[in-house]
Design an enzyme around this catalytic site. Structure first.
Site, mmCIF file in Angstrom:
data_model
loop_
_atom_site.group_PDB
_atom_site.id
_atom_site.type_symbol
_atom_site.label_atom_id
_atom_site.label_comp_id
_atom_site.label_asym_id
_atom_site.label_seq_id
_atom_site.Cartn_x
_atom_site.Cartn_y
_atom_site.Cartn_z
ATOM 1 N N ASP A 142 0.785 -1.243 0.000
ATOM 2 C CA ASP A 142 0.000 0.000 0.000
ATOM 3 C C ASP A 142 0.815 1.292 0.000
ATOM 4 O OD1 ASP A 142 -1.999 -1.853 0.159
ATOM 5 O OD2 ASP A 142 -2.788 -1.184 2.085
ATOM 6 N N LYS B 33 -6.239 -4.808 -3.976
ATOM 7 C CA LYS B 33 -6.861 -5.492 -2.848
ATOM 8 C C LYS B 33 -7.942 -4.583 -2.279
ATOM 9 C CE LYS B 33 -3.533 -4.244 0.855
ATOM 10 N NZ LYS B 33 -4.435 -3.647 1.848
ATOM 11 N N CYS C 211 -2.406 -3.191 7.668
ATOM 12 C CA CYS C 211 -2.321 -3.928 6.406
ATOM 13 C C CYS C 211 -1.056 -4.768 6.307
ATOM 14 C CB CYS C 211 -2.423 -2.958 5.232
ATOM 15 S SG CYS C 211 -4.081 -2.233 5.069
#
Length: 214
Positions: free
Chosen positions: A23, A124, A157
């Protein structure tokens, strides 16, 4: 890194090793992204050069990078039906960062600019890089059994992805100085928990030495 124990790694054969980058997107790590505009992203922004360096180390060793892109949907029905407010409703914000199709959701340009054709970018929609994504299949097809993991945020995450990697019998090295969180205590706690249960915790320098990259 104070109080967090890392460890020297054994010599690593780069075959079978992948770099999971979680991310690294404008919404999280750019000063003008969703989190940056709320004045909460200094630690996330500061880790960008370290992630860039780790990508370069991996490439120098012949290791491909696997980059997740969180994509929230503005009309996500699962958020509308929640009875308990989620973390997306904090700070008076009724939406999630990195909405699909926005600049926020794009990879940070300094990271994206380092990618090679053999690197792999995937979307995702939940915290883990493995949940309902194509990552597990591509790792299996490429015979990857050890993941170096970096990115943001360490305690959410990144942590979710580490746990799911471990549950899939992948070996994990969490690269401590190439991860960041909004809360330093949670960052350190996640590093300690990973070292205790899910894999090794190492620095970029330790990873580079293990791969024989100067």
């Amino acid at each position: 890194m104070t109080g967090v124990q890392t460890c020297a790694l054994p010599i690593l054969d780069p075959r079978g090793v992948g770099l999971l980058v979680v991310d690294m997107q404008n919404g999280y790590v750019h000063p003008l992204g969703d989190i940056g505009r709320r004045g909460q992203g200094a630690a996330l922004q500061a880790v960008v050069p370290a992630v860039e360096r780790l990508v370069d180390v991996a490439h120098a060793a012949g290791i491909d990078a696997y980059l997740s892109r969180q994509e929230h949907l503005p009309d996500d029905a699962t958020r509308r039906r929640r009875r308990l407010p989620s973390h997306h409703h904090g700070e008076g914000r009724g939406h999630a960062p990195c909405l699909r199709g926005t600049w926020d959701a794009e990879l940070a340009s300094s990271v994206a600019g380092r990618l090679r054709p053999s690197d792999y970018v995937f979307a995702k929609h939940r915290a883990s890089a493995f949940y309902d994504t194509t990552l597990e299949a591509i790792l299996r097809m490429r015979a990857i059994d050890l993941l170096l993991v970096c990115g943001v945020t360490t305690n959410y995450c990144v942590d979710s992805s580490v746990r799911d990697a471990y549950a899939r019998d992948l070996e994990v090295v969490l690269v401590a100085d190439a991860c960041a969180a909004l809360d330093e205590d949670l960052h350190r706690a996640t590093l300690r928990n990973t070292a205790a249960l899910h894999g090794r915790v190492a620095t970029i320098d330790e990873v580079a030495a293990a791969l024989g990259v100067g």
